[in-house]
Design an enzyme around this catalytic site. Structure first.
Site, PDB file in Angstrom:
ATOM      1  N   GLU A 110       0.846  -1.189   0.000  1.00 47.15           N
ATOM      2  CA  GLU A 110       0.000   0.000   0.000  1.00 47.15           C
ATOM      3  C   GLU A 110       0.879   1.236   0.000  1.00 47.15           C
ATOM      4  O   GLU A 110       2.109   1.151   0.076  1.00 47.15           O
ATOM      5  CB  GLU A 110      -0.966  -0.027   1.192  1.00 47.15           C
ATOM      6  CG  GLU A 110      -1.960  -1.188   1.104  1.00 47.15           C
ATOM      7  CD  GLU A 110      -2.933  -1.248   2.262  1.00 47.15           C
ATOM      8  OE1 GLU A 110      -3.005  -0.273   3.033  1.00 47.15           O
ATOM      9  OE2 GLU A 110      -3.609  -2.283   2.414  1.00 47.15           O
ATOM     10  N   HIS A 224      -8.591  10.113   4.615  1.00 42.39           N
ATOM     11  CA  HIS A 224      -8.359   9.081   3.603  1.00 42.39           C
ATOM     12  C   HIS A 224      -8.640   9.673   2.234  1.00 42.39           C
ATOM     13  O   HIS A 224      -9.652  10.355   2.037  1.00 42.39           O
ATOM     14  CB  HIS A 224      -9.253   7.872   3.848  1.00 42.39           C
ATOM     15  CG  HIS A 224      -8.802   6.649   3.120  1.00 42.39           C
ATOM     16  ND1 HIS A 224      -8.952   6.500   1.753  1.00 42.39           N
ATOM     17  CD2 HIS A 224      -8.168   5.532   3.551  1.00 42.39           C
ATOM     18  CE1 HIS A 224      -8.439   5.332   1.385  1.00 42.39           C
ATOM     19  NE2 HIS A 224      -7.957   4.726   2.461  1.00 42.39           N
ATOM     20  N   ARG A 268      -0.586   9.441   2.523  1.00 45.54           N
ATOM     21  CA  ARG A 268      -2.011   9.758   2.426  1.00 45.54           C
ATOM     22  C   ARG A 268      -2.308  11.255   2.442  1.00 45.54           C
ATOM     23  O   ARG A 268      -3.196  11.730   1.737  1.00 45.54           O
ATOM     24  CB  ARG A 268      -2.775   9.077   3.562  1.00 45.54           C
ATOM     25  CG  ARG A 268      -2.996   7.608   3.331  1.00 45.54           C
ATOM     26  CD  ARG A 268      -3.761   6.985   4.471  1.00 45.54           C
ATOM     27  NE  ARG A 268      -4.095   5.600   4.149  1.00 45.54           N
ATOM     28  CZ  ARG A 268      -4.693   4.768   4.988  1.00 45.54           C
ATOM     29  NH1 ARG A 268      -5.015   5.190   6.207  1.00 45.54           N
ATOM     30  NH2 ARG A 268      -4.964   3.537   4.630  1.00 45.54           N
ATOM     31  N   HIS A 328     -10.555  10.199   8.510  1.00 44.85           N
ATOM     32  CA  HIS A 328     -10.380   8.752   8.615  1.00 44.85           C
ATOM     33  C   HIS A 328      -9.765   8.300   9.933  1.00 44.85           C
ATOM     34  O   HIS A 328     -10.250   7.352  10.544  1.00 44.85           O
ATOM     35  CB  HIS A 328      -9.508   8.285   7.453  1.00 44.85           C
ATOM     36  CG  HIS A 328      -9.340   6.798   7.359  1.00 44.85           C
ATOM     37  ND1 HIS A 328     -10.407   5.939   7.289  1.00 44.85           N
ATOM     38  CD2 HIS A 328      -8.216   6.023   7.314  1.00 44.85           C
ATOM     39  CE1 HIS A 328      -9.964   4.686   7.202  1.00 44.85           C
ATOM     40  NE2 HIS A 328      -8.643   4.715   7.228  1.00 44.85           N
ATOM     41  N   ARG A 363      -0.328   8.733   9.600  1.00 45.17           N
ATOM     42  CA  ARG A 363      -0.245   7.272   9.776  1.00 45.17           C
ATOM     43  C   ARG A 363       0.091   6.565   8.471  1.00 45.17           C
ATOM     44  O   ARG A 363      -0.506   6.827   7.436  1.00 45.17           O
ATOM     45  CB  ARG A 363      -1.564   6.725  10.322  1.00 45.17           C
ATOM     46  CG  ARG A 363      -1.575   5.211  10.458  1.00 45.17           C
ATOM     47  CD  ARG A 363      -2.826   4.719  11.138  1.00 45.17           C
ATOM     48  NE  ARG A 363      -4.024   4.907  10.340  1.00 45.17           N
ATOM     49  CZ  ARG A 363      -4.450   4.060   9.395  1.00 45.17           C
ATOM     50  NH1 ARG A 363      -3.731   2.974   9.098  1.00 45.17           N
ATOM     51  NH2 ARG A 363      -5.560   4.304   8.743  1.00 45.17           N
TER      52      ARG A 363
END
Length: 506
Positions: A110, A224, A268, A328, A363
């Protein structure tokens, strides 16, 4: 020794199982039904399985890089060094991670990861599988469960936490405990657009603040990048981009490369801001193009997303689908040490409720479930080790309060009048205010205006009675703390992005 665990996601269930297996009386208090919350909604996986050419040190480097250098290296070391044991434990408790034909765990990649090191279950249903297995393990173990239990406040004795005040069936009850572990999740309901469930109203963090516990880094809210921009919020996993899907604007341009050399696999915060800016310029949502993966691959790898997108009228194997960012994950929270201990004796925290220092300002994908498992187990061990004499030997003082702290000693509750020219309070009004001024892009004047409105709402408040009113009180308290922290941090870093003030700009 009696241990109360408030929350029933991966952190809370792991903590409860470990404390029970250590021989202590454990009760789980769930806001809704056991197994509810954010964990079962998690489509992404659990990072921490290292194949050839990968290592725990590389995982640590990726975590710190994604966190914009603000991650606590010691906390990150704990995360990556203990991750393998916790993943093995999940497997032993019945979590069926996806495997290849030869039985090996399938590893995915990811955004911002330098290697494929993420295990998934059911393709895009990892959280649901983990919640199923851990819920079954808790029930099988005979751990006491109290559902529909709303946390109002913590019970304090001589400066130590010795239980909770709860709302059960409309009645306020007190539940004593030798130790309380808060694992109540985040506060996504602060914002008009969020991936979080409706119960994510920051109840544990707010209760800890009222009790005097230190919190930090509340300005670091992760948005997100890819939520389906059609109907109710539905997350399109980052793993889709990890498999090769691209983000395009109306002209078919892969605009993320204009912002970062890693394009769609940048951290992100970078991708989310790139989407927000491009959508603002073109006046329409950007699109996620996964058509190159083909219908069969999409259905096999992402069965949940495939089912939902088709139900909403999209054939994502043939067309790009509209996406938008949404709140998120909260990187800040109740300050803890490496064992989940807070600045209050008798109180521990784990999961999204806690500010362990792992995530820094942003994160890394698939570190949240891992953090819940690793630090949930550590919090249980620390709770087991607690004794009545801990406050005498300086136990609470051992928790370092790194980062920018915020605490409050007043209860913010629902508004009944407009006050100081502010609009009438409603949860929707608060969420829109936070989205507009304390969201992806922040300015001095917007943050100041948001705080002024929040303060007006707080000054015109009454004591809450119903669960919804208590939630509103918690959201107002956290809104004030979040906006204050965002205003105080003048530099842009990670998920906290400060635009140039409009004042004096030409």
């Amino acid at each position: 020794m009696t241990i109360a665990v408030v929350g029933c996601g991966i952190a809370g269930l792991t903590a409860a199982l470990h404390a029970h297996e250590a021989g202590h009386a454990v009760t789980i208090f769930a806001k809704g039904a056991l197994g509810d919350g954010s964990t079962p909604l998690a489509q992404g996986g659990v990072a921490g399985v290292y194949g050839a050419g990968d290592s725990a040190s590389a995982h640590a480097e990726d975590t710190i890089s994604a966190g914009a250098g603000l991650s606590d290296p010691d906390a990150v070391e704990v995360l990556v060094s203990e991750g393998a044991a916790r993943i093995a434990e999940l497997i032993a408790r019945g979590v069926a991670f996806d495997r290849a034909d030869d039985g090996a765990l399938l590893l995915g990649r990811e955004a911002a990861h330098s290697a494929a090191r993420i295990v998934h279950a059911g393709g895009d249903a990892t959280g649901a599988e983990i919640a199923r297995a851990l819920t079954a393990a808790v029930r099988s173990a005979g751990i006491e469960i109290v559902e529909s239990a709303f946390l109002i406040d913590l019970l304090m004795t001589a400066g130590s936490v010795r239980g909770m005040r709860l709302l059960l069936d409309g009645i306020v009850v007190e539940k004593p405990a030798d130790a309380v572990i808060l694992a109540t999740g985040g506060a996504g309901q602060l914002f008009a657009h969020t991936t979080n469930p409706v119960g994510a109203t920051g109840d544990g963090i707010a209760a800890a603040m009222r009790a005097g516990a230190a919190v930090a880094d509340l300005e670091f809210v992760q948005f997100h990048p890819t939520i389906l921009a059609d109907g109710a919020p539905f997350l399109i996993s980052e793993a889709v981009r990890g498999e090769g899907a691209t983000l395009i604007d109306e002209d078919g341009h892969r605009f993320c490369f204009d912002e970062h050399p890693d394009g769609e696999l940048a951290p992100r915060d970078v991708v989310a801001r790139a989407i927000a800016r491009r959508a603002g310029r073109q006046g329409a949502p950007v699109r996620l193009d996964a058509s190159a993966l083909g219908a069969r691959r999409l259905a096999e790898r992402f069965p949940t997303i495939d089912r939902v997108t088709r139900r909403r009228g999209f054939d994502w194997s043939r067309e790009a689908i509209p996406v938008t960012p949404a709140a998120h994950y909260l990187m800040g929270g109740i300050v803890t040490d490496l064992d989940g201990r807070t600045t209050l004796d008798g109180l521990l925290a784990a999961g999204e409720t806690a500010r362990t220092g792992v995530h820094g300002a942003n994160r890394l994908a698939s570190n949240s479930l891992l953090e819940g498992a690793v630090f949930g187990a550590r919090a249980a061990a620390a709770a087991v080790a607690l004794s009545r004499s801990s406050s005498e030997d300086g136990g609470a003082d051992r928790v370092e309060t790194r980062g920018r702290l915020y605490s409050a000693d007043r209860v913010s509750t629902r508004s009944t009048t407009e006050g100081d020219g502010a609009p009438a309070f409603s949860r929707r009004a608060l969420q829109q205010l936070m989205w507009d001024h304390v969201g992806l892009l922040r300015r001095d004047e917007g943050l100041a205006d948001a705080l002024a409105t929040i303060h007006a709402w707080q000054s015109a408040s009454v004591s809450p009675a119903s669960p919804a009113e208590h939630e509103d009180a918690n959201l107002l308290l956290l809104a004030e703390a979040t906006a204050s922290a965002a205003l105080a941090r003048t530099e842009s870093v990670g998920a906290h992005f400060r635009e140039r003030s409009l004042i004096g700009a030409r």
